[in-house]
Design a protein around this motif. Structure first.
Motif, short mmCIF file in Angstrom:
data_model
loop_
_atom_site.label_atom_id
_atom_site.label_comp_id
_atom_site.label_asym_id
_atom_site.label_seq_id
_atom_site.Cartn_x
_atom_site.Cartn_y
_atom_site.Cartn_z
N UNK A 62 -64.72 48.04 -59.16
CA UNK A 62 -65.56 46.91 -59.54
C UNK A 62 -64.75 45.80 -60.20
N UNK A 63 -63.53 46.13 -60.65
CA UNK A 63 -62.71 45.15 -61.36
C UNK A 63 -61.74 44.39 -60.44
N UNK A 64 -61.46 44.96 -59.31
CA UNK A 64 -60.45 44.36 -58.42
C UNK A 64 -60.85 42.96 -57.98
N UNK A 65 -59.92 42.04 -58.14
CA UNK A 65 -60.15 40.66 -57.74
C UNK A 65 -60.82 39.80 -58.79
N UNK A 66 -61.35 40.43 -59.83
CA UNK A 66 -62.06 39.66 -60.88
C UNK A 66 -61.44 39.83 -62.26
N UNK A 67 -60.77 40.93 -62.47
CA UNK A 67 -60.32 41.30 -63.81
C UNK A 67 -58.81 41.57 -63.77
N UNK A 68 -58.11 41.10 -64.80
CA UNK A 68 -56.66 41.28 -64.88
C UNK A 68 -56.29 41.81 -66.25
N UNK A 69 -55.50 42.87 -66.25
CA UNK A 69 -54.99 43.42 -67.50
C UNK A 69 -53.55 42.96 -67.68
N UNK A 70 -53.19 42.66 -68.93
CA UNK A 70 -51.82 42.26 -69.22
C UNK A 70 -51.48 42.65 -70.64
N UNK A 71 -50.19 42.60 -70.95
CA UNK A 71 -49.74 42.99 -72.28
C UNK A 71 -48.71 41.98 -72.77
N UNK A 72 -48.66 41.84 -74.06
CA UNK A 72 -47.65 41.00 -74.70
C UNK A 72 -46.94 41.86 -75.73
N UNK A 73 -45.78 42.36 -75.38
CA UNK A 73 -45.06 43.26 -76.28
C UNK A 73 -44.64 42.57 -77.58
N UNK A 74 -44.33 41.28 -77.47
CA UNK A 74 -43.87 40.57 -78.66
C UNK A 74 -44.97 40.50 -79.73
N UNK A 75 -46.21 40.43 -79.29
CA UNK A 75 -47.33 40.33 -80.22
C UNK A 75 -48.13 41.62 -80.31
N UNK A 76 -47.63 42.69 -79.66
CA UNK A 76 -48.32 43.99 -79.69
C UNK A 76 -49.79 43.84 -79.32
N UNK A 77 -50.03 43.14 -78.23
CA UNK A 77 -51.40 42.84 -77.85
C UNK A 77 -51.63 43.15 -76.38
N UNK A 78 -52.78 43.70 -76.12
CA UNK A 78 -53.25 43.99 -74.77
C UNK A 78 -54.40 43.05 -74.46
#
Length: 115
Positions: A62-78
């Motif tokens: 249900x998430x494909x094409x609409x939702x994107x996960x990413x991470x920022x290691x410098x800010x310890x944030x997902x």
């Protein structure tokens, strides 16, 4: 011990967008897996998207094409970028991280999609 704090939820109209953030109290660079899950009213918790070993991203159908996960290691944030939101996306969204032998959950952030 890692503490996770989600933010960015709220009320949005169908077709709208939201960006959820998950701030970790410690470094998430060496995390084995991190992801976003959700629990809709009356339903079981389900995986939305996750990153395995910092590289591979898995998405629920249900998430494909609409939702994107990413991470920022410098800010310890997902992050979870959600577009074209639908009423059925209404749920509490939780951040989850596996770090070493530990499994950590945030307190959740409510997303409501309604006109």
């Amino acid at each position: 011990q890692v503490q996770l704090v989600e933010s960015g939820g709220g009320l949005v109209q169908p077709g709208g967008s939201l960006r959820l953030s998950c701030a970790a109290s410690g470094s998430i660079f060496s995390s084995n897996a991190m992801g976003w899950y959700r629990r809709a009213p009356g339903k079981e918790r389900e995986m939305v998207a996750r990153i395995i070993n910092g590289i591979v991203a898995n998405y629920a159908d249900f998430a494909k094409g609409r939702i994107t996960i990413s991470r920022d290691n410098a800010w310890n944030t997902l992050y979870l970028e959600m577009n074209s939101l639908k009423p059925e996306d209404t749920a509490v969204y939780y951040c989850h991280i596996i770090l070493g032998a530990g499994s950590y959950w945030g307190q959740g952030t409510q997303v409501t999609v309604s006109s």
